[in-house]
Design an enzyme around this catalytic site. Sequence first.
Site, PDB file in Angstrom:
ATOM      1  N   VAL A   1      -8.494   1.240   1.114  1.00 16.94           N
ATOM      2  CA  VAL A   1      -7.870   2.466   1.638  1.00 16.94           C
ATOM      3  C   VAL A   1      -7.796   3.579   0.598  1.00 16.94           C
ATOM      4  O   VAL A   1      -7.674   4.759   0.948  1.00 16.94           O
ATOM      5  CB  VAL A   1      -6.457   2.193   2.230  1.00 16.94           C
TER       6      VAL A   1
ATOM      7  N   ASN B   1      -0.350   0.045   6.304  1.00 15.48           N
ATOM      8  CA  ASN B   1       0.407  -1.099   5.788  1.00 15.48           C
ATOM      9  C   ASN B   1      -0.107  -1.597   4.440  1.00 15.48           C
ATOM     10  O   ASN B   1       0.670  -2.169   3.674  1.00 15.48           O
ATOM     11  CB  ASN B   1       0.347  -2.232   6.828  1.00 15.48           C
TER      12      ASN B   1
ATOM     13  N   SER C   1       9.218   1.281   1.972  1.00 12.72           N
ATOM     14  CA  SER C   1      10.018   0.191   1.406  1.00 12.72           C
ATOM     15  C   SER C   1      11.402   0.737   1.129  1.00 12.72           C
ATOM     16  O   SER C   1      11.555   1.935   0.839  1.00 12.72           O
ATOM     17  CB  SER C   1       9.405  -0.298   0.092  1.00 12.72           C
TER      18      SER C   1
ATOM     19  N   TYR D   1       5.723   1.802  -7.894  1.00 13.67           N
ATOM     20  CA  TYR D   1       5.805   1.383  -6.483  1.00 13.67           C
ATOM     21  C   TYR D   1       6.846   2.206  -5.727  1.00 13.67           C
ATOM     22  O   TYR D   1       6.585   2.700  -4.617  1.00 13.67           O
ATOM     23  CB  TYR D   1       6.154  -0.104  -6.462  1.00 13.67           C
ATOM     24  N   ALA D   2       8.032   2.379  -6.334  1.00 10.30           N
ATOM     25  CA  ALA D   2       9.093   3.144  -5.667  1.00 10.30           C
ATOM     26  C   ALA D   2       8.663   4.594  -5.462  1.00 10.30           C
ATOM     27  O   ALA D   2       8.922   5.189  -4.409  1.00 10.30           O
ATOM     28  CB  ALA D   2      10.388   3.071  -6.472  1.00 10.30           C
ATOM     29  N   ALA D   3       7.970   5.158  -6.482  1.00 12.74           N
ATOM     30  CA  ALA D   3       7.489   6.541  -6.345  1.00 12.74           C
ATOM     31  C   ALA D   3       6.457   6.630  -5.217  1.00 12.74           C
ATOM     32  O   ALA D   3       6.471   7.571  -4.420  1.00 12.74           O
ATOM     33  CB  ALA D   3       6.886   7.024  -7.658  1.00 12.74           C
ATOM     34  N   SER D   4       5.578   5.630  -5.138  1.00  8.64           N
ATOM     35  CA  SER D   4       4.565   5.657  -4.063  1.00  8.64           C
ATOM     36  C   SER D   4       5.231   5.579  -2.694  1.00  8.64           C
ATOM     37  O   SER D   4       4.828   6.258  -1.752  1.00  8.64           O
ATOM     38  CB  SER D   4       3.547   4.515  -4.231  1.00  8.64           C
ATOM     39  N   LYS D   5       6.270   4.758  -2.578  1.00  8.17           N
ATOM     40  CA  LYS D   5       6.919   4.577  -1.277  1.00  8.17           C
ATOM     41  C   LYS D   5       7.796   5.780  -0.920  1.00  8.17           C
ATOM     42  O   LYS D   5       7.912   6.152   0.250  1.00  8.17           O
ATOM     43  CB  LYS D   5       7.731   3.281  -1.266  1.00  8.17           C
TER      44      LYS D   5
ATOM     45  N   ILE E   1      11.097  -9.237   2.301  1.00  8.91           N
ATOM     46  CA  ILE E   1      10.387  -9.958   3.364  1.00  8.91           C
ATOM     47  C   ILE E   1       9.570 -11.092   2.734  1.00  8.91           C
ATOM     48  O   ILE E   1       8.904 -10.880   1.710  1.00  8.91           O
ATOM     49  CB  ILE E   1       9.430  -9.000   4.131  1.00  8.91           C
TER      50      ILE E   1
HETATM   51  P1  NAI Z   1       0.598  -8.826   1.058  1.00  6.39           P
HETATM   52  O1  NAI Z   1       0.228  -8.725  -0.365  1.00  6.39           O
HETATM   53  O2  NAI Z   1       0.926 -10.161   1.631  1.00  6.39           O
HETATM   54  O3  NAI Z   1      -0.584  -8.196   1.974  1.00  6.39           O
HETATM   55  C1  NAI Z   1      -1.168  -6.979   1.646  1.00  6.39           C
HETATM   56  C2  NAI Z   1      -2.513  -6.863   2.353  1.00  6.39           C
HETATM   57  O4  NAI Z   1      -3.092  -5.608   2.001  1.00  6.39           O
HETATM   58  C3  NAI Z   1      -3.517  -7.936   1.947  1.00  6.39           C
HETATM   59  O5  NAI Z   1      -4.210  -8.402   3.077  1.00  6.39           O
HETATM   60  C4  NAI Z   1      -4.453  -7.198   0.999  1.00  6.39           C
HETATM   61  O6  NAI Z   1      -5.767  -7.747   0.966  1.00  6.39           O
HETATM   62  C5  NAI Z   1      -4.436  -5.807   1.584  1.00  6.39           C
HETATM   63  N1  NAI Z   1      -4.804  -4.777   0.624  1.00  6.39           N
HETATM   64  C6  NAI Z   1      -4.377  -4.649  -0.661  1.00  6.39           C
HETATM   65  N2  NAI Z   1      -4.949  -3.588  -1.229  1.00  6.39           N
HETATM   66  C7  NAI Z   1      -5.729  -3.000  -0.284  1.00  6.39           C
HETATM   67  C8  NAI Z   1      -6.576  -1.851  -0.280  1.00  6.39           C
HETATM   68  N3  NAI Z   1      -6.758  -1.110  -1.379  1.00  6.39           N
HETATM   69  N4  NAI Z   1      -7.232  -1.540   0.862  1.00  6.39           N
HETATM   70  C9  NAI Z   1      -7.089  -2.312   1.975  1.00  6.39           C
HETATM   71  N5  NAI Z   1      -6.320  -3.422   2.002  1.00  6.39           N
HETATM   72  C10 NAI Z   1      -5.646  -3.755   0.893  1.00  6.39           C
HETATM   73  O7  NAI Z   1       1.772  -7.801   1.245  1.00  6.39           O
HETATM   74  P2  NAI Z   1       2.950  -7.673   2.347  1.00  6.39           P
HETATM   75  O8  NAI Z   1       4.172  -8.234   1.755  1.00  6.39           O
HETATM   76  O9  NAI Z   1       2.480  -8.135   3.666  1.00  6.39           O
HETATM   77  O10 NAI Z   1       3.121  -6.090   2.346  1.00  6.39           O
HETATM   78  C11 NAI Z   1       2.627  -5.240   3.347  1.00  6.39           C
HETATM   79  C12 NAI Z   1       3.237  -3.862   3.162  1.00  6.39           C
HETATM   80  O11 NAI Z   1       4.655  -3.960   3.253  1.00  6.39           O
HETATM   81  C13 NAI Z   1       2.944  -3.222   1.812  1.00  6.39           C
HETATM   82  O12 NAI Z   1       2.740  -1.833   1.973  1.00  6.39           O
HETATM   83  C14 NAI Z   1       4.212  -3.483   1.025  1.00  6.39           C
HETATM   84  O13 NAI Z   1       4.400  -2.541   0.017  1.00  6.39           O
HETATM   85  C15 NAI Z   1       5.246  -3.350   2.130  1.00  6.39           C
HETATM   86  N6  NAI Z   1       6.521  -3.984   1.825  1.00  6.39           N
HETATM   87  C16 NAI Z   1       6.616  -5.338   1.626  1.00  6.39           C
HETATM   88  C17 NAI Z   1       7.849  -5.905   1.346  1.00  6.39           C
HETATM   89  C18 NAI Z   1       8.029  -7.367   1.132  1.00  6.39           C
HETATM   90  O14 NAI Z   1       9.163  -7.776   0.803  1.00  6.39           O
HETATM   91  N7  NAI Z   1       7.019  -8.202   1.288  1.00  6.39           N
HETATM   92  C19 NAI Z   1       9.058  -5.077   1.235  1.00  6.39           C
HETATM   93  C20 NAI Z   1       8.842  -3.682   1.475  1.00  6.39           C
HETATM   94  C21 NAI Z   1       7.609  -3.173   1.755  1.00  6.39           C
END
Ligand code: NAI
Length: 246
Positions: A63, A89, A141, A154-158, A187
């Site tokens: 992305v 996402n 986030s 990360y916080a700045a990005s969000k 999560i």
């Molecule tokens: P995860 O690490 O399990 O999954 C992230 C997915 O994004 C993976 O499939 C990965 O291959 C894909 N990805 C990473 N870089 C990419 C790129 N440059 N282009 C396309 N795909 C890419 O993460 P999770 O926990 O499912 O997080 C999803 C979203 O939720 C993120 O934006 C994260 O910042 C946000 N989030 C997660 C929290 C948590 O506690 N797990 C809390 C708050 C926000």
Amino acid sequence: MRLANKVAIVTGGSRGIGLAIARRFASEGAAVVVGDLDLEAARLAAAELEKLGVGAEAVKCDVAQTEDAELLASHALNRFGRIDILVNNAGITRDRLLLRMSESDWDVVIAVNLKGAFNCTKAVAKTMLRQRSGRIINIASVVGLIGNAGQANYAASKAGVIGLTKSLAREMAGRNITVNAIAPGFIETKMTEDLPESVRQAFMSRIPLGRAGTPEDVANAALFLASDESSYITGQVICVDGGMVM
Ligand code: NAI
């Protein structure tokens, strides 16, 4: 079937929160395009979604790259003829305290989390503007609202994603396109599984509902924001965090 005949793009949709959202959307009748860096995992996800009786497509994309985001949108349009929902996402962390944070730790997190949302939104915008309808859901986030030691990048990005959400909500409202953000708290996913026990406990002690969230908790909020039931809601940030931030 709250999303019957809708077409959704979910970035980072091959695991964790993105996969839960893709499953939830598909179970409500939406065709789903999974865009992910990891093509193999995206293909597995798409195959699973097809079993729910909807069209699904896996697209390899980073992305952070403008051309990849454009390719993702054109794949969705060519295969399904429209784009109704975009979920930004895909996200990464490179956690370190400021003095140890390298320039590349900063740049890559901003590039994926913030520029990635810009790239993908821009790539679908023309189609949604022409359709005079659309739903954009940005996964932010709670740390974008309250900050977190060790996560300045990360916080700045969000926080940036939240500013992007509100600005585009104003810009696109006239064409019946809503733009909202979800701010998940803690999560259970791959992103959080490697955190030290002390950090995990510190988070837990701040969650009034007393448990970590599941990807499905976030997916339920995303479904609401994608459905007709939220048609009068735009520019908002919905915390899905067990009450951590209030
Ligand atoms: P995860 O690490 O399990 O999954 C992230 C997915 O994004 C993976 O499939 C990965 O291959 C894909 N990805 C990473 N870089 C990419 C790129 N440059 N282009 C396309 N795909 C890419 O993460 P999770 O926990 O499912 O997080 C999803 C979203 O939720 C993120 O934006 C994260 O910042 C946000 N989030 C997660 C929290 C948590 O506690 N797990 C809390 C708050 C926000």
